[in-house]
Design a protein around this motif. Structure first.
Motif, PDB file in Angstrom:
ATOM      1  N   UNK A  38      21.714 128.327  85.519  1.00  0.00           N
ATOM      2  CA  UNK A  38      21.447 128.326  84.073  1.00  0.00           C
ATOM      3  C   UNK A  38      20.047 127.783  83.773  1.00  0.00           C
ATOM      4  N   UNK A  39      19.697 126.667  84.410  1.00  0.00           N
ATOM      5  CA  UNK A  39      18.396 126.040  84.171  1.00  0.00           C
ATOM      6  C   UNK A  39      17.252 126.975  84.546  1.00  0.00           C
ATOM      7  N   UNK A  40      17.334 127.551  85.743  1.00  0.00           N
ATOM      8  CA  UNK A  40      16.267 128.427  86.223  1.00  0.00           C
ATOM      9  C   UNK A  40      16.193 129.703  85.393  1.00  0.00           C
ATOM     10  N   UNK A  41      17.342 130.259  85.034  1.00  0.00           N
ATOM     11  CA  UNK A  41      17.366 131.488  84.235  1.00  0.00           C
ATOM     12  C   UNK A  41      16.742 131.267  82.875  1.00  0.00           C
ATOM     13  N   UNK A  42      17.104 130.193  82.204  1.00  0.00           N
ATOM     14  CA  UNK A  42      16.546 129.916  80.883  1.00  0.00           C
ATOM     15  C   UNK A  42      15.041 129.712  80.948  1.00  0.00           C
ATOM     16  N   UNK A  43      14.564 129.054  82.014  1.00  0.00           N
ATOM     17  CA  UNK A  43      13.118 128.858  82.169  1.00  0.00           C
ATOM     18  C   UNK A  43      12.418 130.202  82.344  1.00  0.00           C
ATOM     19  N   UNK A  44      12.995 131.065  83.169  1.00  0.00           N
ATOM     20  CA  UNK A  44      12.392 132.377  83.398  1.00  0.00           C
ATOM     21  C   UNK A  44      12.341 133.203  82.112  1.00  0.00           C
ATOM     22  N   UNK A  45      13.378 133.080  81.289  1.00  0.00           N
ATOM     23  CA  UNK A  45      13.426 133.826  80.031  1.00  0.00           C
ATOM     24  C   UNK A  45      12.301 133.408  79.083  1.00  0.00           C
ATOM     25  N   UNK A  46      11.790 132.209  79.265  1.00  0.00           N
ATOM     26  CA  UNK A  46      10.742 131.687  78.374  1.00  0.00           C
ATOM     27  C   UNK A  46       9.345 131.795  78.978  1.00  0.00           C
ATOM     28  N   UNK A  50      10.049 139.242  84.075  1.00  0.00           N
ATOM     29  CA  UNK A  50      10.761 140.439  83.636  1.00  0.00           C
ATOM     30  C   UNK A  50      12.157 140.547  84.228  1.00  0.00           C
ATOM     31  N   UNK A  51      12.247 140.314  85.538  1.00  0.00           N
ATOM     32  CA  UNK A  51      13.514 140.440  86.259  1.00  0.00           C
ATOM     33  C   UNK A  51      13.705 139.241  87.173  1.00  0.00           C
ATOM     34  N   UNK A  52      14.907 138.685  87.145  1.00  0.00           N
ATOM     35  CA  UNK A  52      15.283 137.588  88.032  1.00  0.00           C
ATOM     36  C   UNK A  52      16.538 138.020  88.783  1.00  0.00           C
ATOM     37  N   UNK A  53      16.442 138.141  90.104  1.00  0.00           N
ATOM     38  CA  UNK A  53      17.582 138.566  90.909  1.00  0.00           C
ATOM     39  C   UNK A  53      17.984 137.428  91.836  1.00  0.00           C
ATOM     40  N   UNK A  54      19.254 137.038  91.771  1.00  0.00           N
ATOM     41  CA  UNK A  54      19.760 135.878  92.495  1.00  0.00           C
ATOM     42  C   UNK A  54      20.844 136.307  93.482  1.00  0.00           C
ATOM     43  N   UNK A  55      20.719 135.830  94.708  1.00  0.00           N
ATOM     44  CA  UNK A  55      21.702 136.141  95.758  1.00  0.00           C
ATOM     45  C   UNK A  55      22.869 135.181  95.600  1.00  0.00           C
ATOM     46  N   UNK A  56      23.961 135.672  95.001  1.00  0.00           N
ATOM     47  CA  UNK A  56      25.077 134.801  94.644  1.00  0.00           C
ATOM     48  C   UNK A  56      26.224 134.840  95.651  1.00  0.00           C
ATOM     49  N   UNK A  57      26.554 136.032  96.167  1.00  0.00           N
ATOM     50  CA  UNK A  57      27.666 136.158  97.112  1.00  0.00           C
ATOM     51  C   UNK A  57      27.402 137.382  97.974  1.00  0.00           C
ATOM     52  N   UNK A 125      15.929 140.347  82.459  1.00  0.00           N
ATOM     53  CA  UNK A 125      17.097 140.905  83.123  1.00  0.00           C
ATOM     54  C   UNK A 125      17.459 139.988  84.283  1.00  0.00           C
ATOM     55  N   UNK A 126      18.607 139.331  84.155  1.00  0.00           N
ATOM     56  CA  UNK A 126      19.095 138.482  85.245  1.00  0.00           C
ATOM     57  C   UNK A 126      20.133 139.278  86.022  1.00  0.00           C
TER      58      UNK A 126
END
Length: 236
Positions: A38-46, A50-57, A125-126
């Motif tokens: 959440x913290x990293x995504x919100x920072x990227x949005x600001x 453009x695109x944030x892709x996270x390796x979750x599973x 885009x997350x």
């Protein structure tokens, strides 16, 4: 103010080791790691990402103990439910890549519903890579191509170019740009079957910091260093 960055990808590694260092069960590390998303995504949005892709599973994560896998599935479902407001409040589009048919129907529907309800947002885009493995993605893409049976040119160079374009359009990321910067936390220096096609010319950054401790200051420093690099893409 940092220059804009089109596509940032992160391998979020180190949740379990973080928990062990804290004398806590591995589940505590996964919870802390989810909070950091959440913290990293919100920072990227600001900050013009453009695109944030996270390796979750990953497709390989099914090999972990069933108790841990079950916990991760529940954590993912809780995260998506809790974060829906964050996506809407910050005009963030949510995407998932990977073979989500392996998930339970309630989790699969939750993913698809969140994708649909946020599809019109353009701030960021997350993308969460869920049951994702790059080899699996490329295999699935090839299957689509074989079933479609496209006619290729008799000229080898033209055929290769057309096939590359056809394959790119059959990937989960068909409507996304290639990765510019790929970061891996946790000290390991490998891609672990993550975005092998899309990151073919990405700049790589590895940090010893475990994912739950990875913060916006370190992220900003890595992005700043990325912008100082010269990207030649095979040229001079």
């Amino acid at each position: 103010m940092l220059p804009p960055l089109n596509h940032l990808a992160i391998i979020m590694d180190g949740n379990g080791r973080w928990a062990q260092l804290q004398g806590k069960p591995r589940q505590a590390g996964h919870k802390k790691g989810a909070s950091n998303v959440r913290t990293i995504t919100n920072w990227c949005a600001k900050h013009d990402i453009g695109y944030l892709t996270l390796y979750a599973f990953s497709t390989e994560n099914w090999n972990r103990p069933k108790t841990e896998v079950d916990f991760l599935m529940k954590l993912l479902e809780r995260y998506l439910r809790d974060e829906a407001k964050t996506y809407h409040d910050n005009a963030i589009r949510f995407r998932a890549i990977g073979d989500i048919d392996f998930f339970s129907q309630p989790l699969k529907h939750l993913i698809l519903d969140l994708e649909s309800s946020t599809s019109h947002y353009t701030n960021l885009t997350q993308t969460l890579a869920l049951n994702y493995g790059s080899r699996n993605e490329i295999t699935r893409a090839c299957r689509k191509i074989v079933l479609a049976s496209p006619k290729l040119s008799d000229d080898p160079q033209e055929a290769a170019k057309a096939l590359e374009s056809t394959l790119a359009n059959a990937l989960d990321t068909a409507d996304m740009p290639d990765v510019d910067l790929l970061i891996r936390t946790g000290g390991e220096q490998r891609l672990s079957n993550f975005l092998l096609w899309q990151a073919s010319y990405a700049e790589l950054a590895f940090t010893q910091t475990l994912w739950p401790d990875f913060n916006i200051n370190e992220l900003a420093r890595i992005i700043e260093e990325f912008h100082s690099r010269t990207r030649r893409f095979g040229g001079l």
